[in-house]
Motif scaffolding. Structure first.
Motif, PDB file in Angstrom:
ATOM      1  N   HIS A 202      10.979 -14.405  -3.702  1.00  0.00           N
ATOM      2  CA  HIS A 202      10.178 -15.480  -4.292  1.00  0.00           C
ATOM      3  C   HIS A 202       8.711 -15.451  -3.870  1.00  0.00           C
ATOM      4  O   HIS A 202       8.062 -16.502  -3.784  1.00  0.00           O
ATOM      5  CB  HIS A 202      10.789 -16.850  -3.990  1.00  0.00           C
ATOM      6  N   ALA A 203       8.187 -14.234  -3.619  1.00  0.00           N
ATOM      7  CA  ALA A 203       6.741 -14.107  -3.459  1.00  0.00           C
ATOM      8  C   ALA A 203       6.078 -14.567  -4.752  1.00  0.00           C
ATOM      9  O   ALA A 203       6.573 -14.304  -5.858  1.00  0.00           O
ATOM     10  CB  ALA A 203       6.359 -12.665  -3.151  1.00  0.00           C
ATOM     11  N   SER A 204       4.951 -15.253  -4.649  1.00  0.00           N
ATOM     12  CA  SER A 204       4.290 -15.770  -5.850  1.00  0.00           C
ATOM     13  C   SER A 204       3.688 -14.655  -6.687  1.00  0.00           C
ATOM     14  O   SER A 204       3.670 -14.723  -7.927  1.00  0.00           O
ATOM     15  CB  SER A 204       3.212 -16.785  -5.460  1.00  0.00           C
ATOM     16  N   SER A 205       3.186 -13.613  -6.042  1.00  0.00           N
ATOM     17  CA  SER A 205       2.618 -12.471  -6.754  1.00  0.00           C
ATOM     18  C   SER A 205       2.628 -11.260  -5.834  1.00  0.00           C
ATOM     19  O   SER A 205       2.617 -11.397  -4.608  1.00  0.00           O
ATOM     20  CB  SER A 205       1.190 -12.758  -7.223  1.00  0.00           C
ATOM     21  N   VAL A 206       2.653 -10.080  -6.441  1.00  0.00           N
ATOM     22  CA  VAL A 206       2.661  -8.833  -5.683  1.00  0.00           C
ATOM     23  C   VAL A 206       1.716  -7.847  -6.364  1.00  0.00           C
ATOM     24  O   VAL A 206       1.717  -7.723  -7.594  1.00  0.00           O
ATOM     25  CB  VAL A 206       4.075  -8.211  -5.615  1.00  0.00           C
ATOM     26  N   VAL A 207       0.928  -7.149  -5.562  1.00  0.00           N
ATOM     27  CA  VAL A 207       0.105  -6.042  -6.044  1.00  0.00           C
ATOM     28  C   VAL A 207       0.608  -4.774  -5.365  1.00  0.00           C
ATOM     29  O   VAL A 207       0.671  -4.707  -4.133  1.00  0.00           O
ATOM     30  CB  VAL A 207      -1.387  -6.251  -5.732  1.00  0.00           C
ATOM     31  N   GLY A 208       0.974  -3.787  -6.171  1.00  0.00           N
ATOM     32  CA  GLY A 208       1.408  -2.493  -5.653  1.00  0.00           C
ATOM     33  C   GLY A 208       0.351  -1.442  -5.931  1.00  0.00           C
ATOM     34  O   GLY A 208      -0.100  -1.289  -7.077  1.00  0.00           O
TER      35      GLY A 208
ATOM     36  N   SER B  62       3.229  -1.648   4.107  1.00  0.00           N
ATOM     37  CA  SER B  62       3.057  -0.233   3.766  1.00  0.00           C
ATOM     38  C   SER B  62       4.215   0.548   4.365  1.00  0.00           C
ATOM     39  O   SER B  62       4.445   0.490   5.570  1.00  0.00           O
ATOM     40  CB  SER B  62       1.722   0.302   4.288  1.00  0.00           C
ATOM     41  N   SER B  63       4.931   1.245   3.519  1.00  0.00           N
ATOM     42  CA  SER B  63       6.119   1.977   3.955  1.00  0.00           C
ATOM     43  C   SER B  63       5.918   3.478   3.817  1.00  0.00           C
ATOM     44  O   SER B  63       5.772   4.005   2.697  1.00  0.00           O
ATOM     45  CB  SER B  63       7.331   1.542   3.120  1.00  0.00           C
ATOM     46  N   LEU B  64       5.864   4.166   4.945  1.00  0.00           N
ATOM     47  CA  LEU B  64       5.828   5.628   5.018  1.00  0.00           C
ATOM     48  C   LEU B  64       4.739   6.237   4.139  1.00  0.00           C
ATOM     49  O   LEU B  64       4.956   7.218   3.431  1.00  0.00           O
ATOM     50  CB  LEU B  64       7.203   6.200   4.641  1.00  0.00           C
ATOM     51  N   ALA B  65       3.554   5.629   4.187  1.00  0.00           N
ATOM     52  CA  ALA B  65       2.422   6.142   3.420  1.00  0.00           C
ATOM     53  C   ALA B  65       1.205   6.445   4.281  1.00  0.00           C
ATOM     54  O   ALA B  65       0.438   7.359   3.970  1.00  0.00           O
ATOM     55  CB  ALA B  65       2.037   5.127   2.333  1.00  0.00           C
TER      56      ALA B  65
ATOM     57  N   LEU C  22       0.842  -1.198   0.000  1.00  0.00           N
ATOM     58  CA  LEU C  22       0.000   0.000   0.000  1.00  0.00           C
ATOM     59  C   LEU C  22       0.878   1.248   0.000  1.00  0.00           C
ATOM     60  O   LEU C  22       1.641   1.474   0.933  1.00  0.00           O
ATOM     61  CB  LEU C  22      -0.903  -0.005   1.236  1.00  0.00           C
ATOM     62  N   GLY C  23       0.741   2.060  -1.049  1.00  0.00           N
ATOM     63  CA  GLY C  23       1.601   3.224  -1.220  1.00  0.00           C
ATOM     64  C   GLY C  23       2.965   2.778  -1.720  1.00  0.00           C
ATOM     65  O   GLY C  23       3.988   3.108  -1.138  1.00  0.00           O
TER      66      GLY C  23
END
Length: 244
Positions: free
Chosen positions: A64-70, A112-115, A49-50
């Motif tokens: 090696h995460a299977s999928s990522v949503v940004g 979530s990093s600094l958002a 998130l962010g």
């Protein structure tokens, strides 16, 4: 209030010249502590998130995460993220954090990093994250520390010779919006106490795993002028929580 300062060309140009914008995660002072709080990412479905320039999305895939949503509201940010990380396993969505509406139990890990200090209703975000996490899923986040956000000036108290005497804290219990200056622009940040962060997570159904108020690394203290001042007050608050 959904803010999108990063699609202002002048602001984005200045942000792009920041040390962490150029150097990525290794140039972010809080990254070693944040990385240590992340769970095992192999074969996990991750939501960021962010996501900004997509540094954490890239890291998750490297682990090696299977999928990522940004998710990010800024077109400029997402354009840079896509350019930096051409990976079919990462999906970038132009969306305000406040507007996320994912399926129940869709993700294993949310970061979530600094958002989230730019988001007015932290409690609602906690509820939405809880909804889209699988049972036992992890929520790891960083925000500007409440000691840092309490006063809108976000600056030291200086002596007659310009020396930094102390970091002032006032209005700590007065939560809400602060009109701060960041990169010569007015930016709205939301001040919340440590207790408010913790209780919002607990009341949304999370248990706490770890809290961190990270200090600069020895390498940063040695290499970056003025970094010793960062030992005098906390700048970041990191929280790792798990869905019950």
């Amino acid at each position: 209030m959904k803010q999108n300062k990063y699609d202002d060309s002048g602001f984005f140009a200045k942000y792009s010249q920041m040390r962490r914008s150029i150097g990525g995660l290794e140039a972010a002072g809080e990254w070693p502590a944040f990385r240590a709080m992340l769970p095992e990412l192999r074969d996990k479905k991750v939501l960021d998130l962010g996501c900004g320039f997509g540094w954490h999305c890239r890291y998750a895939r490297e682990q090696h995460a299977s999928s990522v949503v940004g998710v990010d509201l800024s077109e400029n940010m997402l354009e840079r993220a896509r350019a930096n990380n051409k990976d079919s396993g990462v999906e970038y969505l132009q969306l305000a954090i406040e507007d996320i509406d994912f399926a129940a139990e869709q993700f294993d890990v949310v970061i979530s990093s600094l958002a989230l200090h730019y988001v007015e209703h932290f409690d609602i975000i906690c509820q939405k994250v809880h909804h889209c996490l699988k049972p036992g899923g992890a929520f790891v986040l960083s925000v500007e520390h409440p000691v840092y956000t309490a006063m809108a000036e976000q600056d030291w108290y200086y002596g007659p010779q310009g020396e930094k005497l102390h970091w002032p804290v006032d209005g700590y219990q007065n939560e809400g919006a602060r009109l701060a200056r960041f990169l010569d622009n007015d930016v709205v940040k939301y001040h919340r106490t440590i207790a408010t962060h913790m209780n919002a997570l607990i009341e949304s159904g999370f248990s706490m795993n770890k809290l961190s108020e990270p200090q600069p690394t020895r390498e940063m203290l040695d290499e970056i002028p003025g970094m010793l001042d960062e030992l005098r007050r906390p700048m970041f608050l990191l929280i790792a929580a798990v869905k019950n």
